[in-house]
Design a protein around this motif. Structure first.
Motif, PDB file in Angstrom:
ATOM      1  N   ASP A  83       0.831  -1.211   0.000  1.00 33.95           N
ATOM      2  CA  ASP A  83       0.000   0.000   0.000  1.00 33.95           C
ATOM      3  C   ASP A  83       0.864   1.258   0.000  1.00 33.95           C
ATOM      4  N   VAL A  84       1.917   1.261   0.815  1.00 33.12           N
ATOM      5  CA  VAL A  84       2.820   2.416   0.852  1.00 33.12           C
ATOM      6  C   VAL A  84       3.494   2.603  -0.502  1.00 33.12           C
ATOM      7  N   LEU A  85       3.945   1.497  -1.106  1.00 32.95           N
ATOM      8  CA  LEU A  85       4.579   1.599  -2.424  1.00 32.95           C
ATOM      9  C   LEU A  85       3.593   2.112  -3.472  1.00 32.95           C
ATOM     10  N   ARG A  86       2.365   1.630  -3.416  1.00 32.50           N
ATOM     11  CA  ARG A  86       1.341   2.106  -4.374  1.00 32.50           C
ATOM     12  C   ARG A  86       1.077   3.593  -4.197  1.00 32.50           C
ATOM     13  N   GLU A  87       1.008   4.057  -2.932  1.00 26.86           N
ATOM     14  CA  GLU A  87       0.778   5.480  -2.662  1.00 26.86           C
ATOM     15  C   GLU A  87       1.907   6.318  -3.235  1.00 26.86           C
ATOM     16  N   ARG A  88       3.107   5.814  -3.164  1.00 26.29           N
ATOM     17  CA  ARG A  88       4.285   6.565  -3.632  1.00 26.29           C
ATOM     18  C   ARG A  88       4.404   6.580  -5.140  1.00 26.29           C
TER      19      ARG A  88
END
Length: 110
Positions: free
Chosen positions: A103-108
């Protein structure tokens, strides 16, 4: 061929992160069952506890950096895989699901 697959919970996973999710599922299973012949299980039961896994994260990070410094793409791939694996074990030890990382990678992404 679809890039989606059933996640076993009635939902679907997209192709993004599928390898990490599958590997994390294996790590979680080893954590639960602790098979005697499993390297992963041995990390969860090591006498040093989580320090052993954290040492491995540091060791693999250093080896990755050295491979990059030597411009050795094949070695970077090997050490990068080792680093990702030990990172996933550390996440599992702290009950952080790989989906949180993804999720963090997708947000970034943007």
């Amino acid at each position: 061929m679809s890039d989606e697959r059933d996640d076993g919970d009635g939902g679907e996973r997209d192709g993004e992160g599928e390898v990490l999710e599958d590997l994390f599922d294996v790590i979680e299973a080893r954590k639960e069952t602790l098979p005697e012949d499993s390297y992963t299980a041995s990390l969860f039961t090591h006498e040093k506890g989580e320090n052993r896994v954290l040492e491995k994260v540091g060791e693999e990070s250093t080896e990755f950096v050295l491979a990059a410094k030597d411009d050795d793409g094949a070695e970077m791939a090997e050490e990068g895989a080792d680093l990702v694996y030990h990172l996933l074990v550390a996440l599992s030890m702290h009950d952080v699901d790989v989906e949180e990382l993804l999720d963090v990678l997708r947000e970034r992404q943007g």
